[in-house]
Design an enzyme around this catalytic site. Structure first.
Site, mmCIF file in Angstrom:
data_model
loop_
_atom_site.group_PDB
_atom_site.id
_atom_site.type_symbol
_atom_site.label_atom_id
_atom_site.label_comp_id
_atom_site.label_asym_id
_atom_site.label_seq_id
_atom_site.Cartn_x
_atom_site.Cartn_y
_atom_site.Cartn_z
ATOM 1 N N ASP A 137 67.992 4.758 75.050
ATOM 2 C CA ASP A 137 68.343 5.982 75.793
ATOM 3 C C ASP A 137 67.832 7.260 75.103
ATOM 4 O O ASP A 137 68.242 7.557 73.980
ATOM 5 C CB ASP A 137 69.864 6.128 75.938
ATOM 6 C CG ASP A 137 70.555 4.895 76.499
ATOM 7 O OD1 ASP A 137 70.182 3.768 76.108
ATOM 8 O OD2 ASP A 137 71.487 5.060 77.309
ATOM 9 N N GLU B 185 68.038 7.392 81.280
ATOM 10 C CA GLU B 185 69.204 7.897 82.033
ATOM 11 C C GLU B 185 69.747 9.209 81.484
ATOM 12 O O GLU B 185 70.471 9.906 82.167
ATOM 13 C CB GLU B 185 70.321 6.855 82.067
ATOM 14 C CG GLU B 185 71.009 6.634 80.739
ATOM 15 C CD GLU B 185 72.439 6.127 80.852
ATOM 16 O OE1 GLU B 185 72.898 5.871 81.969
ATOM 17 O OE2 GLU B 185 73.103 6.014 79.804
ATOM 18 N N ASN B 186 69.384 9.559 80.226
ATOM 19 C CA ASN B 186 69.902 10.792 79.605
ATOM 20 C C ASN B 186 68.790 11.796 79.302
ATOM 21 O O ASN B 186 68.967 12.708 78.488
ATOM 22 C CB ASN B 186 70.637 10.464 78.300
ATOM 23 C CG ASN B 186 71.693 9.392 78.452
ATOM 24 O OD1 ASN B 186 71.520 8.269 77.970
ATOM 25 N ND2 ASN B 186 72.769 9.704 79.140
ATOM 26 N N ASN C 136 74.224 4.103 84.210
ATOM 27 C CA ASN C 136 75.279 4.765 84.985
ATOM 28 C C ASN C 136 74.976 6.242 85.242
ATOM 29 O O ASN C 136 75.535 6.831 86.163
ATOM 30 C CB ASN C 136 76.627 4.610 84.275
ATOM 31 C CG ASN C 136 76.596 5.068 82.835
ATOM 32 O OD1 ASN C 136 75.745 4.625 82.058
ATOM 33 N ND2 ASN C 136 77.488 5.950 82.463
ATOM 34 N N HIS C 137 74.092 6.847 84.454
ATOM 35 C CA HIS C 137 73.755 8.268 84.687
ATOM 36 C C HIS C 137 72.529 8.456 85.587
ATOM 37 O O HIS C 137 71.999 9.565 85.675
ATOM 38 C CB HIS C 137 73.506 8.974 83.345
ATOM 39 C CG HIS C 137 74.751 9.168 82.535
ATOM 40 N ND1 HIS C 137 75.782 9.990 82.935
ATOM 41 C CD2 HIS C 137 75.150 8.619 81.366
ATOM 42 C CE1 HIS C 137 76.759 9.957 82.034
ATOM 43 N NE2 HIS C 137 76.397 9.121 81.072
ATOM 44 N N HIS D 277 72.493 -2.674 80.538
ATOM 45 C CA HIS D 277 73.113 -1.376 80.279
ATOM 46 C C HIS D 277 74.623 -1.529 80.304
ATOM 47 O O HIS D 277 75.218 -1.655 81.375
ATOM 48 C CB HIS D 277 72.643 -0.387 81.354
ATOM 49 C CG HIS D 277 72.921 1.031 80.994
ATOM 50 N ND1 HIS D 277 72.112 1.739 80.150
ATOM 51 C CD2 HIS D 277 73.930 1.860 81.342
ATOM 52 C CE1 HIS D 277 72.596 2.951 80.005
ATOM 53 N NE2 HIS D 277 73.706 3.054 80.717
ATOM 54 N N HIS E 12 72.997 2.005 76.487
ATOM 55 C CA HIS E 12 74.217 2.709 76.896
ATOM 56 C C HIS E 12 75.136 3.090 75.737
ATOM 57 O O HIS E 12 75.768 4.144 75.795
ATOM 58 C CB HIS E 12 75.025 1.931 77.951
ATOM 59 C CG HIS E 12 76.314 2.593 78.350
ATOM 60 N ND1 HIS E 12 76.367 3.686 79.183
ATOM 61 C CD2 HIS E 12 77.602 2.331 78.018
ATOM 62 C CE1 HIS E 12 77.636 4.040 79.358
ATOM 63 N NE2 HIS E 12 78.407 3.245 78.651
ATOM 64 N N HIS F 17 74.293 3.885 72.721
ATOM 65 C CA HIS F 17 73.598 4.925 71.945
ATOM 66 C C HIS F 17 73.656 4.701 70.440
ATOM 67 O O HIS F 17 73.391 5.632 69.671
ATOM 68 C CB HIS F 17 74.119 6.334 72.276
ATOM 69 C CG HIS F 17 73.887 6.746 73.703
ATOM 70 N ND1 HIS F 17 74.257 7.989 74.182
ATOM 71 C CD2 HIS F 17 73.345 6.089 74.756
ATOM 72 C CE1 HIS F 17 73.948 8.069 75.471
ATOM 73 N NE2 HIS F 17 73.393 6.934 75.840
HETATM 74 FE FE LIG Z 1 72.837 6.492 77.817
HETATM 75 FE FE LIG Z 2 74.810 4.776 80.170
#
Ligand SMILES: [Fe+2]
Ligand SMILES: [Fe+2]
Length: 269
Positions: free
Chosen positions: A8, A39-40, A67-68, A153, A178, A180
């Site tokens: 990520d 996603e981030n 999820n993001h 994830h 996810h 991190h």
């Molecule tokens: Fe993430």
């Molecule tokens: Fe995530």
């Protein structure tokens, strides 16, 4: 095939370290294919078209999410015709975009990338194991695909490890995202699938999972939100997993990668 999976990427500091280090890694590791969890990418939350293009220009072949994925609503304007960006695979039927894709690598081979999302300590989703099973049956390793990479994830280490074993012998790499935080369990499972529970993030690690630490600390200690989360702005560490596959598409080698920033450095020879 020589594949790099980048964890990520958190906002501007994460993008900066990818920009600094990826061109060199592509050369020194002689990479055929690069996957990045995005996603981030945009301020820690979601992805924009402009930022995605910057990553592709650096040599990223496929961007997975999590999820993001929908935090920047503009993704809905381009995900239908941008095959290189994957949303989570186990979302309800009719969700725009795709959760898996078959891509051509620089050596001419084909890589299937599948992006399931866990359900333990996460929002309810469709079954990620069933979603992965469908993709592996539709495009098996050694037949439709020369390499298969699964980005699991999720929050729970147990669910991610279970996905590793579920795919063992049928995927080149199963790697988590996810959380991190990079885990120290890089291994080749008995059936030949490379596995690491979490790739880690591309982030400033003087932070709480990539976010400036003051706001999370305030919420943990007082239960009072004081403001917004924003990415920690110091030098980031690029966290990734490097895998080399054999003629069957199974893993010969897995190596964690950590370059730049505060984390203890490790780069494969
Ligand atoms: Fe993430
Ligand atoms: Fe995530």
């Amino acid at each position: 095939m020589r594949i790099l999976f980048i964890g990520d990427v958190i906002g501007r500091p994460g993008r900066a370290v990818v920009g600094e280090e990826l061109p060199r890694l592509r050369e020194t590791l002689d990479l055929d294919f690069v996957i990045l969890n995005g996603e981030n990418l945009a301020g820690g939350f979601g992805i924009t078209r402009k930022i995605a293009e910057e990553m592709f220009a650096l040599g990223v072949d496929c961007i997975t999410t999590g999820n993001h994925w929908l935090d920047q609503r503009e993704i809905l304007t381009f995900i239908a015709d941008e095959d290189r960006i994957l949303r989570p695979a186990n979302l309800p039927a009719g969700t725009p975009g795709r959760g898996a894709g078959l891509f051509q690598a620089r050596n001419g081979g084909h890589v299937l990338v599948v992006a399931p999302m866990g359900r333990v300590f996460m929002e309810p989703q469709d079954n990620p194991f069933a979603a992965v099973e469908r993709e592996l049956v539709a495009c098996p390793l050694g037949e439709g695909a020369d390499a298969v990479v699964v980005d699991m994830h999720g929050e729970a280490t147990s669910e991610k490890m279970a996905m590793g074993h579920f795919c063992d012998g049928r995927a080149s790499l199963v790697v988590g995202t996810h959380s991190h935080v990079p885990t120290a369990d890089a291994q080749i499972l008995p059936g030949g699938t490379a596995y690491q529970t979490d790739a880690g993030a591309c982030a400033d690690y003087d932070s709480v999972i990539g976010m400036e630490k003051h706001e999370p600390l305030q919420r943990f200690t007082t239960k009072m939100p004081g403001g917004r989360f924003s990415p920690a702005a110091g030098p980031a560490t690029l966290c990734a997993v490097f895998v080399e596959t054999n003629a069957k598409g199974l893993a010969e080698r897995i190596e964690p990668v950590r370059v730049g920033g505060r984390l203890k450095q490790t780069v494969p020879d």
